[in-house]
Design an enzyme around this catalytic site. Structure first.
Site, PDB file in Angstrom:
ATOM      1  N   ASP A  13       0.880  -1.168   0.000  1.00 39.85           N
ATOM      2  CA  ASP A  13       0.000   0.000   0.000  1.00 39.85           C
ATOM      3  C   ASP A  13       0.917   1.217   0.000  1.00 39.85           C
ATOM      4  O   ASP A  13       1.396   1.633   1.048  1.00 39.85           O
ATOM      5  CB  ASP A  13      -0.897  -0.009   1.235  1.00 39.85           C
ATOM      6  N   GLU A  74      -1.427  -1.377  -4.785  1.00 38.14           N
ATOM      7  CA  GLU A  74      -2.591  -0.553  -5.051  1.00 38.14           C
ATOM      8  C   GLU A  74      -2.316   0.411  -6.195  1.00 38.14           C
ATOM      9  O   GLU A  74      -1.252   1.019  -6.264  1.00 38.14           O
ATOM     10  CB  GLU A  74      -2.996   0.225  -3.799  1.00 38.14           C
ATOM     11  N   ASP A 146      -2.185   1.034   7.468  1.00 41.46           N
ATOM     12  CA  ASP A 146      -1.397   0.834   6.252  1.00 41.46           C
ATOM     13  C   ASP A 146      -0.982  -0.629   6.088  1.00 41.46           C
ATOM     14  O   ASP A 146      -0.997  -1.165   4.976  1.00 41.46           O
ATOM     15  CB  ASP A 146      -0.153   1.733   6.252  1.00 41.46           C
TER      16      ASP A 146
END
Length: 178
Positions: A13, A74, A146
């Site tokens: 991420d 992502e 996160d």
């Protein structure tokens, strides 16, 4: 290391201040096992280029230690603030370079795809993602956002990979870019 027939998946991420990292193993039957998670806090670096270097270096160290087979990351979304979006894109680029420099395939996922795979709705919130990742991977205690997102990306990749193998089509045919 994963058992024969299983895959180790790295989820990332990306962020310009904190980059989430999560690693799972998935066996041939689709069972998930937690391997590692954490967040690379890079906001304290003296300059933005040093943040990017730290993301690259720390990801390389994690990859060397855990030896993942594949990576999910992502995809960048367009934020209202162009400067933030550019910095996010650069952090993402540093992460991708670290992974690709190790010869690992990178698969991109939109945030809505990840939430759909983990929560069941593309509009799930962070608390729902954290809760479902803890349940799916049998983790106890609070999970940093996160790191939970990175594990969710790895889980989404595992689920997508499994579905594509059952259907017998390549990922590129699964969802066409718009």
């Amino acid at each position: 290391m994963p058992n024969p027939g299983s895959r180790r998946i790295l989820g990332i991420d990306p962020g310009s201040q904190r980059t989430g990292v999560g690693i799972i193993d998935v066996d041939a039957a689709g069972r998930l096992a937690h391997v590692f998670h954490g967040a690379l806090a890079v906001a304290g670096e003296a300059s933005f280029p040093l943040r990017l270097k730290r993301i690259f270096d720390e990801l390389n160290d994690i990859i060397a230690a855990h030896r993942p087979d594949e990576c999910g990351i992502e995809r960048v979304f367009m934020a209202r603030n162009a400067d933030s979006a550019l910095k996010l894109g650069q952090a993402r680029g540093a992460a991708i370079c670290a992974v690709v420099s190790r010869g690992i395939a990178v698969h991109e996922y939109a945030a809505t795809e990840v939430k759909q795979a983990v929560v069941g709705s593309g509009r799930g919130d962070k608390a729902q993602v954290q809760h479902m990742i803890a349940v799916l991977l049998g983790l106890k205690g609070p999970l940093q956002a996160d790191a939970a997102d990175a594990l969710a990306i790895a889980v989404a990749h595992a689920h997508t990979r499994s579905s594509l193998e059952r259907v017998g089509i390549p990922r590129t045919a699964w969802r066409r870019r718009r």
